[in-house]
Design a protein around this motif. Structure first.
Motif, PDB file in Angstrom:
ATOM      1  N   ASN A 112       1.882   6.872 -10.077  1.00  0.00           N
ATOM      2  CA  ASN A 112       1.549   6.093 -11.269  1.00  0.00           C
ATOM      3  C   ASN A 112       2.786   5.548 -11.965  1.00  0.00           C
ATOM      4  O   ASN A 112       2.697   4.543 -12.683  1.00  0.00           O
TER       5      ASN A 112
ATOM      6  N   LEU B  86      -5.340   8.460 -10.602  1.00  0.00           N
ATOM      7  CA  LEU B  86      -4.509   7.412 -10.018  1.00  0.00           C
ATOM      8  C   LEU B  86      -4.846   6.059 -10.643  1.00  0.00           C
ATOM      9  O   LEU B  86      -6.021   5.738 -10.836  1.00  0.00           O
ATOM     10  N   ASP B  87      -3.813   5.283 -10.919  1.00  0.00           N
ATOM     11  CA  ASP B  87      -4.006   3.982 -11.568  1.00  0.00           C
ATOM     12  C   ASP B  87      -4.184   2.845 -10.570  1.00  0.00           C
ATOM     13  O   ASP B  87      -3.853   1.700 -10.864  1.00  0.00           O
ATOM     14  N   TYR B  88      -4.689   3.149  -9.384  1.00  0.00           N
ATOM     15  CA  TYR B  88      -4.816   2.152  -8.328  1.00  0.00           C
ATOM     16  C   TYR B  88      -6.184   2.281  -7.668  1.00  0.00           C
ATOM     17  O   TYR B  88      -6.797   3.352  -7.696  1.00  0.00           O
TER      18      TYR B  88
ATOM     19  N   ARG C 223       4.520  -1.551  -8.093  1.00  0.00           N
ATOM     20  CA  ARG C 223       3.210  -0.928  -8.044  1.00  0.00           C
ATOM     21  C   ARG C 223       2.390  -1.384  -6.829  1.00  0.00           C
ATOM     22  O   ARG C 223       2.222  -2.592  -6.608  1.00  0.00           O
ATOM     23  N   PRO C 224       1.880  -0.436  -6.052  1.00  0.00           N
ATOM     24  CA  PRO C 224       1.046  -0.800  -4.895  1.00  0.00           C
ATOM     25  C   PRO C 224      -0.266  -1.452  -5.317  1.00  0.00           C
ATOM     26  O   PRO C 224      -0.738  -1.281  -6.443  1.00  0.00           O
ATOM     27  N   ASP C 225      -0.839  -2.192  -4.392  1.00  0.00           N
ATOM     28  CA  ASP C 225      -2.168  -2.766  -4.607  1.00  0.00           C
ATOM     29  C   ASP C 225      -3.253  -1.705  -4.470  1.00  0.00           C
ATOM     30  O   ASP C 225      -4.340  -1.857  -5.036  1.00  0.00           O
ATOM     31  N   ALA C 226      -2.975  -0.653  -3.691  1.00  0.00           N
ATOM     32  CA  ALA C 226      -3.951   0.416  -3.486  1.00  0.00           C
ATOM     33  C   ALA C 226      -3.235   1.629  -2.913  1.00  0.00           C
ATOM     34  O   ALA C 226      -2.112   1.529  -2.401  1.00  0.00           O
ATOM     35  N   VAL C 227      -3.912   2.779  -2.995  1.00  0.00           N
ATOM     36  CA  VAL C 227      -3.430   4.014  -2.376  1.00  0.00           C
ATOM     37  C   VAL C 227      -4.423   4.420  -1.297  1.00  0.00           C
ATOM     38  O   VAL C 227      -5.644   4.428  -1.528  1.00  0.00           O
TER      39      VAL C 227
ATOM     40  N   LEU D 230       0.833  -1.192   0.000  1.00  0.00           N
ATOM     41  CA  LEU D 230       0.000   0.000   0.000  1.00  0.00           C
ATOM     42  C   LEU D 230       0.873   1.250   0.000  1.00  0.00           C
ATOM     43  O   LEU D 230       1.931   1.278   0.637  1.00  0.00           O
TER      44      LEU D 230
END
Length: 274
Positions: free
Chosen positions: A36, A70-72, A41-45, A3
């Motif tokens: 981004n 955001l891409d998450y 890459r995180p699973d979520a922000v 995260l």
């Protein structure tokens, strides 16, 4: 689980600057671009409150446009600068877990090895935090449900004084009731907050409690000086990663700097030629 947690974006209306000179909208847009572009890459922000500065719809329109890029997946909670009704109206499309009641925004995420709980600690018209009886009852029920499963809680206000002369006065006023839940439920091991605009950490029983830096402007930690300072020290976010059975958190700078470079042992200790 991986995260990225940011906080205290304090968006302003289009073409408006914070305090007349801080371009928070541009700064937050840069943060979104940096997140981004992460190679890992995180699973979520997670955004832990104070999405906007004055609670105005025009500010939320900018926030939704920027944060919507955001891409998450996005998990958000309000802070004391947010207007609950406007926050829910504009943030719900980005975070459906918020539900439909602006006065009871709280939710659980169960898809990761650690359970994630999100609560609203803001009190309408006040800078300080307050946990309603409904929120405390929900937390108790969720922690009972968690049993021995590791659980992390995200909220805006820290639930106890951290020795910060400026910010302790507007921490969560009845946070001691949350501390009692920490005592009762050993599975609650992490509480991550925003609000203080600084990385500040402490321990209460088994739980690590931390506030994190803001995305643009910061608040220096002063133990005795109560005057309301702020500065433009480098922004940062906190990364949370599950490593085996361990939860590991680390600071990730959001300022621009040279690098990164791959280590080259041939130039680490060169032999001088004479």
């Amino acid at each position: 689980m991986f995260l990225a947690q940011i906080s205290d974006t304090h968006f302003r209306s289009q073409h408006e600057k914070l305090y007349g000179f801080i371009d928070v909208n541009a700064g937050n847009a840069d943060v979104v671009c940096q997140l981004n572009a992460l190679r890992e890459r995180p699973d979520a922000v997670v955004i832990s409150g104070d999405i906007v500065n004055c609670g105005q719809p025009a500010e939320y329109r900018v926030a939704r446009q920027v944060l919507g890029s955001l891409d998450y997946p996005l998990f958000v909670i309000p802070g004391n600068h947010d207007d609950k009704a406007h926050f829910l109206e504009y943030m719900h499309p980005l975070c459906p877990q918020l539900g439909s009641d602006p006065h009871n925004m709280r939710y659980a995420i169960d898809e990761f090895p650690t359970r994630l709980l999100f609560i609203d600690s803001s009190l309408t018209g006040e800078s300080k935090g307050w946990l309603t009886p409904e929120t405390l009852n929900w937390l108790e029920a969720q922690l009972t449900q968690s049993r021995d499963r590791p659980t992390a809680l995200f909220m805006h206000h820290p639930p106890l004084p951290l020795g910060n002369a400026q910010m302790d006065r507007i921490a969560c006023e009845n946070g001691h009731l949350l501390l009692k839940l920490i005592e009762r439920f050993p599975a609650l091991t992490r509480i991550f907050c925003g609000h203080n605009h600084s990385l500040t950490m402490t321990q209460y029983r088994q739980a690590t409690i931390a506030t994190i830096p803001a995305t643009v402007h910061q608040v220096p930690y002063c133990h005795e000086d109560t005057r309301p300072y702020y500065d433009m020290s480098p922004p940062a976010c906190l990364m949370h990663r599950q490593v085996g059975e361990q939860w590991v958190s680390y600071l990730h700078s959001l300022s621009h700097y040279p690098g990164p470079w791959l280590y080259n042992p041939q130039i680490s200790c060169p032999v001088d030629e004479r």
